[in-house]
Design a protein around this motif. Sequence first.
Motif, short mmCIF file in Angstrom:
data_model
loop_
_atom_site.label_atom_id
_atom_site.label_comp_id
_atom_site.label_asym_id
_atom_site.label_seq_id
_atom_site.Cartn_x
_atom_site.Cartn_y
_atom_site.Cartn_z
N THR A 162 1.02 -1.17 -0.04
CA THR A 162 -0.01 -0.14 0.07
C THR A 162 0.88 1.37 0.14
O THR A 162 0.71 2.24 -0.77
N TYR A 163 1.92 1.29 0.82
CA TYR A 163 2.93 2.45 0.79
C TYR A 163 3.29 2.69 -0.37
O TYR A 163 3.67 3.82 -1.00
N SER A 164 3.97 1.47 -1.01
CA SER A 164 4.64 1.83 -2.62
C SER A 164 3.53 2.39 -3.52
O SER A 164 3.98 3.11 -4.21
N PHE A 165 2.06 1.81 -3.38
CA PHE A 165 1.38 2.25 -4.38
C PHE A 165 0.94 3.76 -4.01
O PHE A 165 1.03 4.71 -5.04
N LEU A 166 0.80 3.98 -2.90
CA LEU A 166 0.55 5.55 -2.61
C LEU A 166 1.65 6.35 -2.91
O LEU A 166 1.45 7.69 -3.38
N ARG A 167 2.86 5.87 -2.55
CA ARG A 167 4.12 6.71 -3.10
C ARG A 167 4.18 6.97 -4.64
O ARG A 167 4.45 8.06 -4.88
N GLU A 168 4.01 6.07 -5.43
CA GLU A 168 4.08 6.09 -6.52
C GLU A 168 2.77 7.07 -7.44
O GLU A 168 3.06 7.84 -7.99
N PHE A 169 1.83 6.98 -6.77
CA PHE A 169 0.62 7.71 -7.17
C PHE A 169 0.94 9.31 -6.84
O PHE A 169 0.58 10.16 -7.39
N ALA A 170 1.63 9.42 -5.67
CA ALA A 170 1.79 10.75 -5.05
C ALA A 170 3.02 11.25 -5.94
O ALA A 170 3.01 12.79 -6.23
N ASP A 171 3.83 10.62 -6.58
CA ASP A 171 4.94 11.09 -7.08
C ASP A 171 4.56 11.36 -8.64
O ASP A 171 5.32 12.00 -9.48
N SER A 172 3.50 10.83 -9.24
CA SER A 172 3.35 11.02 -10.60
C SER A 172 1.88 11.75 -10.93
O SER A 172 1.84 12.79 -10.94
N TRP A 173 0.79 11.19 -10.57
CA TRP A 173 -0.56 11.70 -10.74
C TRP A 173 -0.93 12.82 -9.89
O TRP A 173 -1.57 13.93 -10.44
N MET A 174 -0.72 12.69 -8.66
CA MET A 174 -1.10 13.72 -7.84
C MET A 174 -0.13 14.88 -7.97
O MET A 174 -0.83 15.94 -7.90
N LEU A 175 1.03 14.88 -8.37
CA LEU A 175 2.06 15.90 -8.64
C LEU A 175 1.25 16.73 -9.92
O LEU A 175 1.13 17.67 -10.04
#
Length: 61
Positions: free
Chosen positions: A3-16
């Motif tokens: 879950t942490y890896s998914f949220l980290r990847e999401f925050a670094d790409s799409w959320m940015l």
Amino acid sequence: METYSFLREFADSWMLLLLFCIFVGIWFWVARPGSNKLHDEAKTMIFRNDERPAPQEEAQK
């Protein structure tokens, strides 16, 4: 940990990307044609009822 890896990847790409688009959208909203009247009113709002200087007693406080 997955879950942490998914949220980290999401925050670094799409959320940015989303936050950048929101920032650009707000910037264009503020700088749009016709908004100068609103900005001029906002910057002089503090002086709207300022017709005369303060009395001497209030100025010294």
